[in-house]
Design an enzyme around this catalytic site. Structure first.
Site, PDB file in Angstrom:
ATOM      1  N   ALA A  57     -11.304 -12.435   3.486  1.00 30.77           N
ATOM      2  CA  ALA A  57     -12.452 -12.281   4.315  1.00 30.77           C
ATOM      3  C   ALA A  57     -11.521 -11.052   5.379  1.00 30.77           C
ATOM      4  O   ALA A  57     -10.201 -10.824   5.454  1.00 30.77           O
ATOM      5  CB  ALA A  57     -12.236 -13.654   5.139  1.00 30.77           C
ATOM      6  N   GLY A  96     -10.962 -15.351   0.661  1.00 32.13           N
ATOM      7  CA  GLY A  96     -12.186 -15.362  -0.138  1.00 32.13           C
ATOM      8  C   GLY A  96     -12.374 -14.832  -1.193  1.00 32.13           C
ATOM      9  O   GLY A  96     -13.005 -14.523  -2.199  1.00 32.13           O
ATOM     10  N   GLU A  99     -12.018 -16.657  -3.598  1.00 29.14           N
ATOM     11  CA  GLU A  99     -13.132 -17.614  -3.787  1.00 29.14           C
ATOM     12  C   GLU A  99     -14.420 -16.749  -4.653  1.00 29.14           C
ATOM     13  O   GLU A  99     -15.012 -17.315  -5.393  1.00 29.14           O
ATOM     14  CB  GLU A  99     -13.600 -18.003  -2.423  1.00 29.14           C
ATOM     15  CG  GLU A  99     -12.286 -18.847  -1.781  1.00 29.14           C
ATOM     16  CD  GLU A  99     -12.748 -19.100  -0.225  1.00 29.14           C
ATOM     17  OE1 GLU A  99     -12.966 -18.154   1.007  1.00 29.14           O
ATOM     18  OE2 GLU A  99     -13.495 -20.444  -0.099  1.00 29.14           O
ATOM     19  N   GLU A 119      -5.406 -19.043   3.708  1.00 30.07           N
ATOM     20  CA  GLU A 119      -5.488 -19.877   4.714  1.00 30.07           C
ATOM     21  C   GLU A 119      -5.092 -20.298   5.703  1.00 30.07           C
ATOM     22  O   GLU A 119      -5.025 -20.303   7.084  1.00 30.07           O
ATOM     23  CB  GLU A 119      -7.471 -20.675   4.597  1.00 30.07           C
ATOM     24  CG  GLU A 119      -8.581 -19.246   4.238  1.00 30.07           C
ATOM     25  CD  GLU A 119      -8.568 -18.978   2.625  1.00 30.07           C
ATOM     26  OE1 GLU A 119      -7.231 -19.418   2.573  1.00 30.07           O
ATOM     27  OE2 GLU A 119      -9.216 -18.099   1.956  1.00 30.07           O
TER      28      GLU A 119
HETATM   29  C1  3H9 Z   1     -10.645 -16.015   4.297  1.00 28.89           C
HETATM   30  O1  3H9 Z   1     -10.857 -15.341   3.429  1.00 28.89           O
HETATM   31  C2  3H9 Z   1     -10.891 -17.048   5.005  1.00 28.89           C
HETATM   32  C3  3H9 Z   1     -12.217 -17.512   3.873  1.00 28.89           C
HETATM   33  O2  3H9 Z   1     -11.381 -18.421   2.992  1.00 28.89           O
HETATM   34  C4  3H9 Z   1     -13.631 -17.774   4.400  1.00 28.89           C
HETATM   35  C5  3H9 Z   1     -14.675 -16.509   4.354  1.00 28.89           C
HETATM   36  C6  3H9 Z   1     -15.364 -17.122   5.031  1.00 28.89           C
HETATM   37  N1  3H9 Z   1      -7.776  -8.779   6.757  1.00 28.89           N
HETATM   38  O3  3H9 Z   1       0.656  -6.676   4.429  1.00 28.89           O
HETATM   39  P1  3H9 Z   1       0.673  -6.069   4.987  1.00 28.89           P
HETATM   40  C7  3H9 Z   1      -3.865  -4.928   6.857  1.00 28.89           C
HETATM   41  S1  3H9 Z   1      -8.669 -15.931   5.325  1.00 28.89           S
HETATM   42  C8  3H9 Z   1      -8.067  -7.847   7.685  1.00 28.89           C
HETATM   43  O4  3H9 Z   1       1.206  -4.070   5.795  1.00 28.89           O
HETATM   44  P2  3H9 Z   1       1.642  -5.860   2.144  1.00 28.89           P
HETATM   45  C9  3H9 Z   1      -2.674  -5.040   7.690  1.00 28.89           C
HETATM   46  O5  3H9 Z   1      -3.159  -5.821   8.969  1.00 28.89           O
HETATM   47  C10 3H9 Z   1      -8.004 -14.772   5.083  1.00 28.89           C
HETATM   48  N2  3H9 Z   1      -6.619  -6.105   7.540  1.00 28.89           N
HETATM   49  O6  3H9 Z   1       0.398  -5.113   3.184  1.00 28.89           O
HETATM   50  C11 3H9 Z   1      -2.609  -4.244   7.223  1.00 28.89           C
HETATM   51  O7  3H9 Z   1      -2.924  -3.193   8.179  1.00 28.89           O
HETATM   52  P3  3H9 Z   1      -2.216  -2.293   8.814  1.00 28.89           P
HETATM   53  C12 3H9 Z   1      -7.134 -14.594   3.431  1.00 28.89           C
HETATM   54  C13 3H9 Z   1      -5.894  -7.184   6.391  1.00 28.89           C
HETATM   55  O8  3H9 Z   1       1.387  -5.023   1.064  1.00 28.89           O
HETATM   56  C14 3H9 Z   1      -2.877  -3.111   6.020  1.00 28.89           C
HETATM   57  O9  3H9 Z   1      -3.977  -4.311   5.637  1.00 28.89           O
HETATM   58  N3  3H9 Z   1      -5.952 -13.765   3.143  1.00 28.89           N
HETATM   59  C15 3H9 Z   1      -5.899  -8.127   5.751  1.00 28.89           C
HETATM   60  O10 3H9 Z   1       2.591  -6.020   2.736  1.00 28.89           O
HETATM   61  C16 3H9 Z   1      -1.796  -3.940   5.646  1.00 28.89           C
HETATM   62  O11 3H9 Z   1      -0.820  -5.074   4.587  1.00 28.89           O
HETATM   63  C17 3H9 Z   1      -5.178 -13.551   4.138  1.00 28.89           C
HETATM   64  O12 3H9 Z   1      -4.913 -14.192   4.846  1.00 28.89           O
HETATM   65  C18 3H9 Z   1      -6.879  -8.701   6.174  1.00 28.89           C
HETATM   66  N4  3H9 Z   1      -7.527  -9.953   5.334  1.00 28.89           N
HETATM   67  O13 3H9 Z   1       0.734  -6.988   2.358  1.00 28.89           O
HETATM   68  C19 3H9 Z   1      -3.983 -12.427   3.211  1.00 28.89           C
HETATM   69  N5  3H9 Z   1      -5.000  -8.405   5.003  1.00 28.89           N
HETATM   70  O14 3H9 Z   1      -1.530  -0.704   7.899  1.00 28.89           O
HETATM   71  C20 3H9 Z   1      -3.359 -11.526   4.828  1.00 28.89           C
HETATM   72  C21 3H9 Z   1      -4.082  -6.915   4.798  1.00 28.89           C
HETATM   73  O15 3H9 Z   1      -3.146  -1.672   9.746  1.00 28.89           O
HETATM   74  N6  3H9 Z   1      -2.245 -10.993   4.004  1.00 28.89           N
HETATM   75  N7  3H9 Z   1      -4.938  -6.721   6.251  1.00 28.89           N
HETATM   76  O16 3H9 Z   1      -0.700  -2.838   9.696  1.00 28.89           O
HETATM   77  C22 3H9 Z   1      -1.896 -10.561   3.287  1.00 28.89           C
HETATM   78  O17 3H9 Z   1      -1.097 -11.842   2.834  1.00 28.89           O
HETATM   79  C23 3H9 Z   1      -0.940  -8.958   3.090  1.00 28.89           C
HETATM   80  O18 3H9 Z   1      -1.227  -8.246   3.878  1.00 28.89           O
HETATM   81  C24 3H9 Z   1      -1.264  -8.420   2.017  1.00 28.89           C
HETATM   82  C25 3H9 Z   1      -0.583  -7.526   1.359  1.00 28.89           C
HETATM   83  C26 3H9 Z   1      -0.389  -9.947   0.449  1.00 28.89           C
HETATM   84  C27 3H9 Z   1      -2.530  -8.636   0.567  1.00 28.89           C
END
Ligand code: 3H9
Length: 690
Positions: A57, A96, A99, A119
């Protein structure tokens, strides 16, 4: 959406991580409906452009009014498609994103994909059916640890567990198309994940097994709301119809979303990423190439630092003053790796490979080929200056010269070289091969590319680098020192070590200051204070009695192995100290302990911000989380202060300053200003960023 014969390919393209913001959800929904209703489409492939399939999400949308379609609506639409739907994923399909794939009939993944439901790390539970569908696909035994740890699993494991149907080597979409055609040709049954229950039968028949799985997986969940909610949600797979369970899962998700814990954990997520952004160090500032490192000092610190490099395959020259010290240091390193082999986290052949990457030497000249040299000798300015003077003559041009000092003036150290631009602080935390925090100390002359190199190296060796400015103790230890002073005072006033430590562990720290002192060794602080002519009456009396902490079996506590027991001798020693210092002992409440220990830290943090030593309050929070175990669900000291209310903290500090006459408690100007305005550190950060 494009067509390849009878297959529709829907590509999600929302850089950088294809987060499911509203437009993306709507795009998927509209295209799935169009493909569903198009009689010439026989199968649908859902895939992602760029570096990853959907990573979840859109976290930046949390807290804003929900817009339809929700992810649940999108997945429900997918669920009702009567032709094969295939998710073709790569990178990190998370939250998400995962999911969404479970709303498809089939899932194929590129080699190297990591799939997970993270999450929990944001203080949440999956909110779009993840707690219901993952157990249906892989069973509760495997789903529970994935959901409770938030750790992703590699594609190979996902295949073995039944989360995906195939790993695609080579081009993902071509592989997915071939898979779609195979499914059509074989007329495979299209079972929706929500209708599957083969993997649940066993536990439904033996519900006691569920409790055993919970017991195995909920060790580190003290104080947290999300894990309990996750367990409850997963439990519904045993007895609640999935549509009803999904509604309850969603309610639990929403409740967590507006709670303080998730807010704090989301703050940390963004703060960690923000900490990478440093003024004057842009994306166009190329880091210097680091092929070989040098570490001076093979003690606990130096050895730990060197291991970090070797662990990622960077060879290290490690220097000591005598053969004996060198041998001892290398033996400790080898012993650490042997322990990893015993635990099964390192293969025996990798131990040999890692040891071969060390070049131990007693000759500083051996550092001539190092691209980065990190000095980790003891904290003494003349010694460090002499060393950097020598290093200046030995190191190759362009080498980064780093000091691991935890208190000393990096600029003064730099002055003993002819290359002040190449000097930077890299402050590791003990044990350096374990602790994630790395304070990168920017000297007044440190070149931007040197800073960039230090940060890049930090990330390469799997640390969390945070840039700080030069001052005594930098950010972490300067604030720690404010806490330590109060800890000692609380003992004199009436508390015992177990009271103080107990209040802090209840607050969420893994251990309190006195247990931490015992672990680090009370002789360390005692020596450093002696150098500076400072005395901590109680800690120093203990050290003088040879009570150095865990390593001598006695410190603030008595040790049997690692288990700490309060010691009546220590209590007597503390009571005697109170008498000696003329302090009348009284009862000290838990609440007072928290206020006395953490408010002065917040005050010091505010001064640190005023002075520009830390760039943002979030940087301070990241430092305290990764260096000192501040509970993530409280968001770090500055975020926590915002939740307490800055006025309350300021007023209490004023009282303390009056009661004790201790000037350190006078509120910092920034704290005063924010308290008067009804402001927050978050607001201060936002205003500064704008
Ligand atoms: C969810 O999904 C809830 C659902 O179950 C239910 C819904 C109803 N959203 O980390 P990075 C941005 S909860 C918005 O530097 P990497 C991040 O801020 C979510 N932005 O890269 C950064 O921005 P900036 C569950 C996001 O390659 C840029 O992307 N998912 C999101 O080292 C690059 O990120 C998570 O918790 C996001 N979801 O790592 C995953 N994700 O460049 C969270 C990233 O402006 N994300 N950004 O600073 C991660 O674990 C890592 O970002 C990922 C990439 C592994 C994906």
């Amino acid at each position: 959406m494009r067509r390849d014969g009878n297959v529709a390919i829907i590509t999600i393209d929302n850089p950088p991580v294809n987060a499911l913001k509203h437009a993306v959800r709507k795009g998927i929904q509209d295209n799935v409906i169009a493909a569903r209703d198009d009689a010439s489409v026989e199968a649908i492939v859902l895939t992602g452009a760029g570096r990853t399939f959907v990573a979840g999400a859109d976290i930046t949308e949390f807290g804003k009014p929900p817009q339809s379609p929700s992810l649940i609506d999108v997945i429900a639409t997918l669920d009702d498609v009567k032709k094969p739907t295939i998710a073709a994923v790569h990178g990190t399909p998370l939250g998400g994103g995962l999911e969404l794939t479970m709303g498809c009939h089939f899932r194929v993944a590129a080699a190297g994909t990591r799939l997970g439901l993270p999450e929990i790390k944001l203080g949440l539970i999956p909110g779009a059916g993840g707690t219901q569908r993952l157990p249906r696909l892989i069973g509760i035994e495997k789903a529970m640890p994935m959901i409770l740890s938030g750790e992703p699993i590699p594609a190979k494991q996902a295949l073995a567990d039944g989360l995906i149907d195939e790993i695609i080597e080579g081009d993902l979409v071509s592989g997915a198309l071939a898979f779609a055609r195979k499914v059509l040709a074989e007329k495979r049954a299209l079972t929706r994940v929500k209708d599957r229950d083969d993997k649940l039968k066993d536990i439904r028949a033996n519900p006691a097994k569920f409790d055993a799985i919970v017991a195995d997986n909920s060790k580190k969940t003290r104080g947290l709301h999300a894990p309990a909610a996750a367990i409850e949600a997963i439990k519904m797979t045993l007895d609640t119809p999935i549509d009803e369970a999904q509604k309850k899962e969603r309610d639990a998700f929403m409740k967590l979303l507006v709670g303080d814990q998730s807010k704090a954990q989301r703050h940390i997520f963004f703060a960690e990423r923000e900490a990478n952004k440093v003024p004057g160090v842009g994306k166009d500032t190329a880091p210097r190439e680091i092929k070989r490192a040098g570490v001076i000092g093979a003690g606990t610190m130096g050895g730990g630092i060197a291991m970090n490099f070797v662990n990622v395959g960077i060879p290290v020259t490690i220097i000591e003053t005598s053969d004996e010290a060198l041998k001892k240091g290398m033996a400790t390193i080898e012993k650490n790796y042997q322990m990893s082999v015993q635990r099964g986290s390192l293969k025996p052949e990798d131990l040999t490979k890692r040891m071969a990457l060390f070049t131990p030497s007693t000759d500083l000249g051996a550092l001539k080929d190092a691209d980065i040299v990190i000095e980790a000798v003891f904290e003494n300015m003349p010694v460090k200056k002499e060393l950097f003077g020598k290093l200046d003559k030995i190191a190759k041009p362009g080498a980064v010269l780093a000091t691991n000092t935890s208190y000393l003036d990096v600029d003064e150290i730099a002055q003993s070289t002819t290359r002040v631009k190449d000097v930077v602080g890299m402050h590791f935390f003990s044990p350096a091969n374990v602790m994630k925090l790395l304070e990168i100390v920017r000297g007044k002359d440190t070149a931007p590319d040197v800073l960039q190199t230090a940060m890049t190296v930090g990330r390469t060796i799997k640390k969390v680098p945070v840039v700080v400015g030069v001052c005594f103790g930098f950010v972490g230890n300067r604030m720690l020192s404010a806490r330590s002073i109060e800890g000692e005072k609380l003992l004199l006033e009436g508390a015992l070590p177990q009271d103080v430590d107990g209040a802090l562990t209840e607050f969420g720290f893994p251990m309190g200051p006195f247990a931490m002192g015992d672990l680090a060794g009370l002789d360390v602080g005692w020596r450093s204070r002696k150098e500076r002519g400072v005395r901590n009456e109680i800690a120093d009396t203990l050290a003088e009695a040879g009570r150095y902490g865990q390593k001598t079996g006695k410190g603030f506590y008595l040790y049997e192995g690692r288990a700490a027991k309060p010691d009546p001798e220590v209590e007597k020693l503390i009571v005697d100290a109170s008498v000696r210092m003329g302090v009348k002992r009284r009862a000290v409440s838990k609440e007072e302990i928290i206020e006395r220990l953490i408010y002065p830290m917040v005050n010091e943090g505010a001064r640190i911000l005023e002075e520009g030593i830390a760039l943002r309050p979030g940087d301070i929070d990241v430092i305290w989380l990764y260096g000192y175990g501040f509970p993530a669900w409280r968001g770090g000291p500055m975020h926590w202060a915002d939740t307490v209310g800055l006025k309350k903290i300021r007023d209490r500090l004023r009282e303390l300053a009056k009661e004790t006459g201790d000037k350190r408690h006078e509120p910092a100007a920034l704290l005063n200003k924010l308290a008067d305005e009804g402001g927050t550190f978050a607001g201060f950060a936002a205003a500064k960023a704008a």
